[in-house]
Design an enzyme around this catalytic site. Structure first.
Site, mmCIF file in Angstrom:
data_model
loop_
_atom_site.group_PDB
_atom_site.id
_atom_site.type_symbol
_atom_site.label_atom_id
_atom_site.label_comp_id
_atom_site.label_asym_id
_atom_site.label_seq_id
_atom_site.Cartn_x
_atom_site.Cartn_y
_atom_site.Cartn_z
ATOM 1 N N GLY A 16 -25.219 2.812 27.828
ATOM 2 C CA GLY A 16 -25.864 2.213 29.000
ATOM 3 C C GLY A 16 -26.956 3.123 29.549
ATOM 4 N N VAL A 28 -34.465 19.038 28.291
ATOM 5 C CA VAL A 28 -34.016 19.474 26.959
ATOM 6 C C VAL A 28 -35.225 19.888 26.112
ATOM 7 C CG1 VAL A 28 -32.981 18.655 24.787
ATOM 8 C CG2 VAL A 28 -31.897 18.072 26.978
ATOM 9 N N ARG A 30 -38.305 20.756 27.020
ATOM 10 C CA ARG A 30 -39.054 21.940 27.488
ATOM 11 C C ARG A 30 -38.237 23.220 27.355
ATOM 12 N NH1 ARG A 30 -43.248 19.577 31.995
ATOM 13 N NH2 ARG A 30 -44.450 18.462 30.411
ATOM 14 N N ARG A 77 -26.698 0.478 21.680
ATOM 15 C CA ARG A 77 -25.328 0.613 21.190
ATOM 16 C C ARG A 77 -25.444 0.425 19.680
ATOM 17 N NH1 ARG A 77 -24.351 -1.394 26.702
ATOM 18 N NH2 ARG A 77 -23.127 0.290 27.579
ATOM 19 N N ASP A 108 -19.086 7.958 28.135
ATOM 20 C CA ASP A 108 -17.929 8.406 27.337
ATOM 21 C C ASP A 108 -17.928 7.807 25.930
ATOM 22 O OD1 ASP A 108 -17.320 5.945 28.461
ATOM 23 O OD2 ASP A 108 -15.180 6.361 28.561
ATOM 24 N N SER A 110 -20.585 7.270 24.060
ATOM 25 C CA SER A 110 -21.518 8.105 23.293
ATOM 26 C C SER A 110 -20.863 9.443 22.930
ATOM 27 C CB SER A 110 -22.779 8.366 24.112
ATOM 28 O OG SER A 110 -23.366 7.148 24.468
ATOM 29 N N THR A 131 -24.596 8.280 33.190
ATOM 30 C CA THR A 131 -23.992 6.966 33.421
ATOM 31 C C THR A 131 -23.983 6.666 34.912
ATOM 32 O OG1 THR A 131 -21.898 5.753 33.432
ATOM 33 C CG2 THR A 131 -21.725 8.112 33.151
ATOM 34 N N ASP A 133 -21.919 4.943 36.333
ATOM 35 C CA ASP A 133 -20.541 4.677 36.777
ATOM 36 C C ASP A 133 -19.802 5.873 37.370
ATOM 37 O OD1 ASP A 133 -20.608 2.028 36.212
ATOM 38 O OD2 ASP A 133 -19.889 2.257 34.155
ATOM 39 N N ASP A 135 -17.654 7.814 36.353
ATOM 40 C CA ASP A 135 -16.212 7.938 36.158
ATOM 41 C C ASP A 135 -15.809 8.963 35.102
ATOM 42 O OD1 ASP A 135 -17.398 6.392 34.229
ATOM 43 O OD2 ASP A 135 -15.638 5.145 33.892
ATOM 44 N N ARG A 177 -17.799 -1.899 35.469
ATOM 45 C CA ARG A 177 -16.838 -2.697 34.691
ATOM 46 C C ARG A 177 -15.451 -2.061 34.704
ATOM 47 N NH1 ARG A 177 -19.354 -3.664 29.106
ATOM 48 N NH2 ARG A 177 -21.125 -2.834 30.229
ATOM 49 N N GLY A 191 -20.725 -0.021 55.674
ATOM 50 C CA GLY A 191 -19.731 -0.522 56.630
ATOM 51 C C GLY A 191 -19.026 -1.791 56.180
#
Ligand code: ADP
Length: 328
Positions: A16, A28, A30, A77, A108, A110, A131, A133, A135, A177, A191
């Site tokens: 993603g 990376v 440079r 992917r 994760d 990848s 990512t 996400d 997580d 997801r 709120g």
């Protein structure tokens, strides 16, 4: 894996996409150039390795990209990379170019691919968590989360204005997801009266009860933020049930969708990406192989890739208690 002299590295973005991936690619490239390495950009995730879509990069190749969303290397992917034949092809292509180290910017999935590849072949890998996400265990930050959550907050603030004008119940679906971090953070920051995430069980009876009580107290404006992967279902599913149970509620749904992946990365995402990109290259050079470069308590932190893919960051349940108290 035995320590060796790294001379040529490949960098790819995979899975993603996340805002800030470009800033990581730039760091990376440079850093690699600074230390005298040859750097190659691998296009479209692992597909580029399998199909030999690999381009030499220099400092100029990454000029003027730190502020751009998406990824100049494209991401994908790759079905082929799941098969031993696909990975063998990838290895042969890298070997032919003399690439002897890889920096993988992704989630994760990848890293699972990277771990498999480095266990089969003599090319060390380093992972940088990119990512939206958030997580991933072993890091407080993942590249893209801060931008995505701020995009969600901006959008929800706007929804709140119109919601307030009409006394409406709004259900906003945000990305996630398997992870509720975008929902939790954007919900608290705007709120929201209720936040529904995959990490905690959604009690629909409890939700209906709280909406009914609020209606009685004439609190007619209600915001529910739901993560797309909540086990009860997304915003549409929830709206259906609420309409059945509370027919008088003026309920609207808004699904934020892919706008959360786009846009110029926030300052924080650019900083985190720059830091991680630098330490990713350094790790390869000093022989700290097959790790994910993370940040914990504002310090660089390394987690073995196999551990990084197994463990998930969890959400502390005290957060849900705070949400309830603050939304009363
Ligand atoms: P993310 O990195 O965002 O979690 P995915 O789960 O889609 O994204 O993984 C990205 C890619 O990593 C996959 O398309 C595939 O090419 C590779 N990959 C994931 N898991 C494995 C695996 N078990 N073996 C080999 N390659 C894998």
């Amino acid at each position: 894996m035995e320590k060796k002299q790294i001379t040529k590295i490949g960098v790819l973005t995979s899975g993603g996409d996340a805002p800030g991936m470009n800033a990581a690619v730039r760091a990376v490239v440079r850093t690699g150039v600074h230390y005298g390495l040859e750097v190659f950009g691998i296009m479209r995730g692992y597909n580029g390795m399998v199909e030999n879509d690999i381009v030499p990069m220099n400092s100029r190749s990454v000029a003027n990209i730190i502020q751009r969303g998406g990824t100049i290397l494209k991401t994908a992917r790759s079905k082929d990379f799941f098969s031993p034949e696909g990975r063998q092809k990838a290895y042969d292509n890298l070997k032919a170019l003399g690439i002897n180290g890889l920096v993988i910017i992704g989630g994760d999935g990848s890293f699972r691919g990277a771990q498999k590849f480095s266990s089969e072949f003599d090319i060390p890998c380093v992972g940088i968590p990119g990512t939206i996400d958030k997580d991933m265990a072993g890091t407080d930050y993942t590249i893209g989360f801060d931008t995505a959550v701020n995009t969600a907050v901006d959008a929800i603030d706007k929804i709140r204005d119109t919601m307030d004008a009409h006394d409406r119940l709004f259900i906003v679906e945000v990305m996630g997801r398997d992870a509720g971090y975008i929902a939790l953070h954007s919900g608290i920051a705007t709120g929201a009266e209720n936040i529904l995430i995959p990490e905690s069980k959604t009690d629909i009876e409890d939700l209906i009860k709280s909406l009914t009580e609020k209606e009685k107290r004439k609190k007619l404006v209600n915001l529910i933020v739901v993560a797309e992967g909540d086990e009860f279902g997304g915003a549409n599913e929830l709206a259906k049930v609420i309409k059945e149970r509370l027919p008088s509620a003026d309920t609207r749904v808004c699904i934020l969708g892919h706008i959360q992946r786009g846009g110029s990365p926030s300052c924080q995402d650019r900083l985190v990406a720059s830091h991680m990109g630098y330490y990713g290259v350094e790790s390869l050079m000093i022989g700290r192989y097959n790790v994910m470069v993370g940040m914990m308590n504002n310090k660089i932190h390394y987690t073995p890739l196999d551990k990084a893919v197994k463990e998930r960051k969890t959400i502390g349940h005290e957060w849900m208690k705070i949400v309830k108290i603050l939304a009363s």
